[in-house]
Enzyme design. Sequence first.
Site, short mmCIF file in Angstrom:
data_model
loop_
_atom_site.label_atom_id
_atom_site.label_comp_id
_atom_site.label_asym_id
_atom_site.label_seq_id
_atom_site.Cartn_x
_atom_site.Cartn_y
_atom_site.Cartn_z
CB CYS A 184 11.11 -6.97 -31.71
SG CYS A 184 11.25 -7.95 -30.21
CG HIS B 142 36.53 -16.96 -34.12
ND1 HIS B 142 36.47 -16.58 -32.80
CD2 HIS B 142 36.02 -15.92 -34.84
CE1 HIS B 142 35.94 -15.37 -32.71
NE2 HIS B 142 35.65 -14.95 -33.94
#
Length: 731
Positions: free
Chosen positions: A486, A651
Site C-alpha cells: 500500500c 548528488h
Amino acid sequence: MKDKIFGVLQRIGRSFMLPIAILPVAGLLLGVGSSFTNATTIDTYGLQAILGEGTVLHALLTIMSKAGNIIFDNLPIIFAVGVAIGMAKKEKEVAALAAMISFFVMNATINAMLVLRGDLLADGSLGKGVLEGTVTDVCGIQTLQMGVFGGIIVGLGVAALHNKFYKIQLPNALSFFGGSRFVPIISTLTYVGVGIVMYFIWPVVQNGIYALGGLVTGTGYLGTLIFGIIKRALIPFGLHHVFYLPFWQTGVGGTMEVAGQIVEGGQNIFFAQLADPSTVHFSADATRYFSGEFIFMIFGLPGAALAMYRCAKQEKKKQAGGLLLSAALASMLTGITEPIEFSFLFVAPILFVVQVILAGAAYMIAHMLNIAVGLTFSGGFLDLFLFGILQGNAKTSWLRIIPVGIIYFILYYVIFTVLIKKLNLKTPGREDDEEETKLYTKADYKAKQNHMETRQTEEIKVGDEKSPLITRGLGGKKNISDVDCCATRLRCTVIKPELVDETVLKMTSPSGIIRKGQGIQIIYGPSVSVIKSHLEDYLEAAPDVEYTPEQDTKTDTIKEEIKEASKEAEENEIGSEHVKKVLFAPFTGEAAPLNEAADEAFAGKMMGDGYLIRPEEGMAYAPEDATVSFVFPSKHAVGLMSDDGTEYLLHIGVDTVNLNGEGFETFVKDGDHVKKGDKLIGFDIEYIREHAKADECMIVFTSLQEGEEIRLVKSGKVSKLEETAQIVSLN
C-alpha cells in the site's frame, strides 16, 4: 482460523487502495469546479466578469466538476475492477476484464428479474410496493441500489474464480478456451446466478445494512466516538480500509435526499451536496466519519512530533528532528499519519493507545461542533483548503477546527512529553546505543553463499540488497503466497508463518513489522513501491525453496555462519580480487559508507553502490577527466562519464531537489568535457542545512558490473582529489 481470516482481510483492504487512489483526483476536480461555479461564491466576491456564466473559465470549471462527479457516480464498477486487480495473483488484466463483464452481467440479470417480477414497469417506473431509493441507475441499467458493495461482491468473486481457474487445462477439443480465457467465461456464468440470488437476498441485506448504520447514527455522538476509536485502532493491522469504507460509500453511513436523489454513504452525501448549489450547510451527520481527522492530523500529531523531538537525546536531536519533521509535515499537508504513528507504535505502544483515544474523541468533537468538512483520502491541509476554506465557514464551520486544533496540539505535546520522560520510552532519538542495525553487504552475502550450497543462486544485485533478505526472512520463495504493497507497507501472505524470521527482516531497515497469522506487513515508508518491484523481479528467478527453522531462523547460528563464511571466503579469495580503479574525492569533508546516508534510497543502494562525504567546503570538483552527462535543472546533482567509461552521479544534499536551485551555482553544462580539479557546482552549506534534510554529498556509481563493488579506503577527513575509495572486482 482467525489468523487465516486476518490474512484474507488484509488482502481485501489492500485491494481497496487502487480504486480509493482515484478519489483525491476526482475530489480535486469536483471541489475546484463546484467551488468556483457556485453562484453564491461568484456573487460574494464579485467575480461575475471572470467566472460568470458564459465565460471561458466558467466553462472549464464546469467541465472539471462534471469530470470529477462522473467518478463518484460510477464508483461501483470502479471498485469491481479495482478489487479484482488487487486480489488477482497473476494476469491481473484478465481479472479486470472479467470483473467488468461480470458487473454488467450481474446488474442486467437483476434488471431482468425486476421486470419479470413486476417491480419495474415497462416505462421504467417502479411497481407497486417498491420503495423509492431501492432501485437506481448503474451505467444505464436500472438495478438494485447496491452501491460499492455490488462492485466489491463482483471484484472479490471474480478474483477468487480467476485465481482458481486461470491455469485450467481443458480437453484438446476445448483447449482454446483454457487458461486465462476460461476466466471471463466462468465469471459470466457465475454472475448470472449471482444476479438472480441477489434479487432475492439483497433487500434483506440492505435492511441489515441500514440497521447497522442506524446503530451508529442512532447512538449520536457516542456512535461517532466508537467509530473513530475503532478506525484508528485498526491502523496497525492495515484493516482500517475494510472498516471505514462502508460508512463512506454505502448505506451503513446513512442515506439522504440531495437534489431529488437518494444518496448513500457519508462521503457520497458530502460530494452530492458539494455539487448542489442549493446546499446551505453540509451535513455534519454525513461528515462525522472524517471531519475530526483535520483536528489531530494537522494539529495533534505534530504536537506529538515536537514532544518526541524535545525528549530526544542531545546528540541524536538532529537526526531525530529530520525524521520527525518530515513525518509531521506529511501528516499536516496530506493526512498520511503512518510515518509518525509508526515512529512510536512499536517502541512505545502506550503512546498509540493515547493516540487512538484522542483521535477517536476528535471525530466526536467535530460532530458536536457541527463541523462539516469533506475529504477525498485523508484529513490534511490540502483537503481542508479545498473542502473547508474554499467552501466558506457558513457551509462547513471550518473555523472551529482551529481553536480545537490548538488545544489538541497542547494535549498531544504535554501527554507525550510526560509519558516519554516518566516511562523512559524509546521514541526516536532516545534509542539505546547497543547495536547497529545494518543491511548485509554484498561481500557478506557472497560469503554466506559459499558456505550454504542451497543458496547459491541468491546473489544480491547492486542496489538491491533487500530482496534476498526479505525472501529469506519470509521463509523462502516457496513459502511466499502473495506480495503487494500500500502507501507505506509491503504486504505479504505466507504459507507457513512459523518460517518467518523477523531478525532477518529487520536487517532490511523497516520502520516496523506486523505479524498476524499468514499476513506479514513490513513498513518501509513511501519507497515501498520500489522495494516491492525489486522483490517481484527477484522472485522471478529465485530458487523455489523454503528455509526451515533449522536452516535460517536461529539468529545466533546465522550470525556465526556468516562470520565464519566471510573469514573463509576472504582466505579463499586472496589474490582473486583486484582493484579495478582508484577513486578520488570530489569534495572536502568527512568520508563515510553510503549505507549511513540519511536518504533511504541512497542508503539502500537502490541507485548503485558508492560512498558519501559530509562537506566542509561548498564546492564539487571533477575527480578525474570526464564528460558531463547531465546537470539537474535544480543544480543539486551532476552526472559524469569518465574517459574510461565509468558512469557516476554526484548528488549534493538530501531532498535538495525541492530547493529549486536556491543555494547552488553551476560551472558546467551538459556535454562539457572537464579536467581533474575543475569546478562543477558551488553550494551554500549553511543554506542546505537550514532548508534541506541533510547536507551529505553522495558519490554513486551507476555502471558497475556484476562482481564489482565500491570499497572505502579512507574514512573520516578527506581533501578534494584525495584517494578515497576503489572499484574492486571480486571476479
